[in-house]
Design an enzyme around this catalytic site. Sequence first.
Site, PDB file in Angstrom:
ATOM      1  N   ASP A 133       0.844  -1.202   0.000  1.00  5.69           N
ATOM      2  CA  ASP A 133       0.000   0.000   0.000  1.00  5.69           C
ATOM      3  C   ASP A 133       0.873   1.242   0.000  1.00  5.69           C
ATOM      4  O   ASP A 133       1.612   1.488   0.950  1.00  5.69           O
ATOM      5  CB  ASP A 133      -0.900  -0.046   1.245  1.00  5.69           C
ATOM      6  CG  ASP A 133      -1.726   1.229   1.393  1.00  5.69           C
ATOM      7  OD1 ASP A 133      -1.904   1.940   0.377  1.00  5.69           O
ATOM      8  OD2 ASP A 133      -2.176   1.496   2.523  1.00  5.69           O
ATOM      9  N   ASN A 141      -0.230   4.491  -0.287  1.00  8.85           N
ATOM     10  CA  ASN A 141      -0.816   5.763   0.162  1.00  8.85           C
ATOM     11  C   ASN A 141      -1.570   5.687   1.488  1.00  8.85           C
ATOM     12  O   ASN A 141      -2.347   6.574   1.826  1.00  8.85           O
ATOM     13  CB  ASN A 141      -1.722   6.344  -0.930  1.00  8.85           C
ATOM     14  CG  ASN A 141      -2.884   5.400  -1.251  1.00  8.85           C
ATOM     15  OD1 ASN A 141      -2.957   4.300  -0.693  1.00  8.85           O
ATOM     16  ND2 ASN A 141      -3.774   5.830  -2.111  1.00  8.85           N
ATOM     17  N   ASP A 188      -4.073   3.925   2.635  1.00 10.48           N
ATOM     18  CA  ASP A 188      -5.514   3.667   2.799  1.00 10.48           C
ATOM     19  C   ASP A 188      -5.801   2.218   3.188  1.00 10.48           C
ATOM     20  O   ASP A 188      -6.954   1.798   3.255  1.00 10.48           O
ATOM     21  CB  ASP A 188      -6.305   4.072   1.542  1.00 10.48           C
ATOM     22  CG  ASP A 188      -5.926   3.236   0.326  1.00 10.48           C
ATOM     23  OD1 ASP A 188      -5.024   2.370   0.429  1.00 10.48           O
ATOM     24  OD2 ASP A 188      -6.537   3.447  -0.747  1.00 10.48           O
ATOM     25  N   ASP A 225      -1.788  -1.279  -3.896  1.00 15.38           N
ATOM     26  CA  ASP A 225      -2.105  -0.555  -5.130  1.00 15.38           C
ATOM     27  C   ASP A 225      -0.971  -0.670  -6.144  1.00 15.38           C
ATOM     28  O   ASP A 225       0.102  -1.209  -5.837  1.00 15.38           O
ATOM     29  CB  ASP A 225      -2.404   0.915  -4.809  1.00 15.38           C
ATOM     30  CG  ASP A 225      -1.387   1.494  -3.834  1.00 15.38           C
ATOM     31  OD1 ASP A 225      -0.176   1.375  -4.128  1.00 15.38           O
ATOM     32  OD2 ASP A 225      -1.784   2.024  -2.773  1.00 15.38           O
ATOM     33  N   ASP A 249      -5.391 -10.383 -15.442  1.00 15.86           N
ATOM     34  CA  ASP A 249      -6.319 -11.488 -15.242  1.00 15.86           C
ATOM     35  C   ASP A 249      -7.488 -11.266 -16.187  1.00 15.86           C
ATOM     36  O   ASP A 249      -8.076 -10.183 -16.201  1.00 15.86           O
ATOM     37  CB  ASP A 249      -6.786 -11.466 -13.775  1.00 15.86           C
ATOM     38  CG  ASP A 249      -7.020 -12.850 -13.214  1.00 15.86           C
ATOM     39  OD1 ASP A 249      -7.756 -13.614 -13.859  1.00 15.86           O
ATOM     40  OD2 ASP A 249      -6.492 -13.152 -12.134  1.00 15.86           O
ATOM     41  N   ASP A 291      -9.262 -16.670 -16.267  1.00 19.83           N
ATOM     42  CA  ASP A 291     -10.039 -17.077 -15.110  1.00 19.83           C
ATOM     43  C   ASP A 291     -11.191 -18.021 -15.436  1.00 19.83           C
ATOM     44  O   ASP A 291     -11.939 -17.778 -16.377  1.00 19.83           O
ATOM     45  CB  ASP A 291     -10.625 -15.799 -14.474  1.00 19.83           C
ATOM     46  CG  ASP A 291     -11.346 -16.068 -13.181  1.00 19.83           C
ATOM     47  OD1 ASP A 291     -10.672 -16.441 -12.212  1.00 19.83           O
ATOM     48  OD2 ASP A 291     -12.579 -15.912 -13.138  1.00 19.83           O
ATOM     49  N   HIS A 293      -4.157 -17.351  -4.800  1.00 21.87           N
ATOM     50  CA  HIS A 293      -5.076 -16.548  -3.974  1.00 21.87           C
ATOM     51  C   HIS A 293      -6.362 -17.281  -3.621  1.00 21.87           C
ATOM     52  O   HIS A 293      -7.202 -16.735  -2.918  1.00 21.87           O
ATOM     53  CB  HIS A 293      -5.408 -15.259  -4.736  1.00 21.87           C
ATOM     54  CG  HIS A 293      -6.212 -15.547  -5.974  1.00 21.87           C
ATOM     55  ND1 HIS A 293      -5.703 -16.263  -7.036  1.00 21.87           N
ATOM     56  CD2 HIS A 293      -7.490 -15.270  -6.292  1.00 21.87           C
ATOM     57  CE1 HIS A 293      -6.643 -16.392  -7.962  1.00 21.87           C
ATOM     58  NE2 HIS A 293      -7.739 -15.798  -7.536  1.00 21.87           N
ATOM     59  N   ASP A 294      -6.558 -18.487  -4.161  1.00 22.23           N
ATOM     60  CA  ASP A 294      -7.761 -19.271  -3.863  1.00 22.23           C
ATOM     61  C   ASP A 294      -7.472 -20.417  -2.909  1.00 22.23           C
ATOM     62  O   ASP A 294      -8.363 -21.222  -2.634  1.00 22.23           O
ATOM     63  CB  ASP A 294      -8.323 -19.901  -5.153  1.00 22.23           C
ATOM     64  CG  ASP A 294      -8.944 -18.879  -6.086  1.00 22.23           C
ATOM     65  OD1 ASP A 294      -9.376 -17.820  -5.607  1.00 22.23           O
ATOM     66  OD2 ASP A 294      -8.987 -19.159  -7.303  1.00 22.23           O
TER      67      ASP A 294
END
Length: 554
Positions: free
Chosen positions: A21, A23, A25, A29, A98, A199, A328-329
């Site tokens: 990250d 910035n 938040d 990003d 993706d 995907d 990521h799954d």
Amino acid sequence: MNRKWWHDKVAYQIYPKSFYDSNGDGIGDIPGIISKLDYLQDLGIDIIWLSPCYRSPLADEGYDISDYYNIDPRFGTMEDMECLIAEAKKRGMYILMDLVVNHCSDEHEWFRKACQDPDGKYGNFFYLRDKTQGRLPTNWRSYFGGPVWEDLPGTDKQYLHVFHKKQPDLNWENPQVREEVYKNINWWLDKGLGGFRIDAIINIKKALPMHDYAPDREDGLCSMDAMLREAHGIGEFLGEMRDRTFRKYDAFSVGEVFNEKPEEIADFIGENGYFSTMFDFNETVFGASEKGWYDAKPITPDDYKKCCFQSQARVGNTGFLSNIIENHDEPRGVSRYIPQEDCSLESKKMLAALNFMLRGLPFIYQGQELGMENAPFSSIDEIDDISTLHEYQTALQAGLTPKEALRAVLRYSRDNARTPMQWTNQKNAGFTTGTPWLKVNPNYTRINAADQLEDPDSVRSFYKRLIALRRHPDYKETIVYGALEPVWEDRHNLMAYYRKGDKTLLVIGNYQRTEQSVILPQAYKKVLLNNYPDISCEGSTVCLHGYQLLILEL
Ligand code: TEU
Ligand code: CA
């Protein structure tokens, strides 16, 4: 086999929301990714696959796209994306995006227009059926739970969604849909992308006309597999897509392909395949149960070996698989494939090398190179992932107590791999100066990139050596193109194989905590990699330490 530019590459998957990250938040990003390109280059990465960062309501964390031509403001701007592609190129790296085109978001303008005029052009972009009282068009169960049919707002119709209800399926039978997809792919390739990860592609072909299948749970619904088994002709769509897009650019494509039939492998990844390569999921689907995650059977070292060798044998020389330990799954590979009490530096390195040296293209998922582990979530309220939340409900319905259900789903939760990347031993693992969107694994004080960069014995340093070996001019040919031949296949808790090319390499992993010996078929010339400082030999007998891994040149 014709040689392709991507054959000898090493790929790395970034899950943008959790990478870095820039910035404050709490959300990773694209500028954050740009700032870490040197870290990836140092590791030896050539290809970077970004999980989706298009405009999206993030119902399924970006796998629900509302605008294929824009970047979600949470991840950055189109200028950031262009900068990322350019900065990668400067370093000799390629960016993959993706491609999520089985479905879009219900907030995409195509879907909005379909709601306004279901009988018009955009109604036919989706699978719509007239609503009948007391009966759904089919009894298919969506991957994320419940029926695949949902009321189309403001109409007397229903639409199909094989994933979440915020992910309406696109109607690939409609040539206008396909044109839109190809236009989008080419638009991105024109920007200089290296290619795409594709995907959930197996779902684009539906068995038509749609009908019910035998229910397989109390809910009266059936798994999507039943329909997919009957769906023929996906090759027409995929061949057309290849010809209209990837082929013209010599782009790289890796398919998320499940359940392909053995006779289809050449069609998918052979010389003129639909894709450059596809992932091997044989290990990740092992032990899955029709009933749900709570009923899944854990995988043992012997199962793991069998799964890897099965896939290798199935593909042989036909093409290249993409080998993964996690994504990521999936839960973290070191937590899944190594018994918890044995999860150590040595065993993590062993698993890394056993997978990495298989024939095919290695994909590393962010944090895997650090040996990141499953997260110790302590309540279902800490979970974000829709798939885990659904599986938790399934477990409760099956009669598990909340505590048992939590324990059962945490073993497989997708959020295990989605916790923020562990950069440093500082607050929030150095991922953000704000509040991270998902809990940081508290073990970042022990497992983080900054410490591992300094440590020659770290998991990351070991990955770096593995990658360097794959690139080494003397061994590259054998590691990339050499045949794979299993050895001592029925030895318990031992995984070993040859890679045979212009050199002969032997990869041996003692997949248990106690020692065991092997008798080498011939003397070795050189130890190319060892996760221990020593190798204990007596004549041709090697006594392997617990979880010892050796790569020998014979
Ligand atoms: O996954 C496709 C897929 O088949 C999933 O059902 C997978 O088995 C599931 O994640 C297990 O919980 C792809 C993406 O990788 C995934 O992140 C998306 O959620 C899904 O497609 C929908 O786009
Ligand atoms: Ca941010």
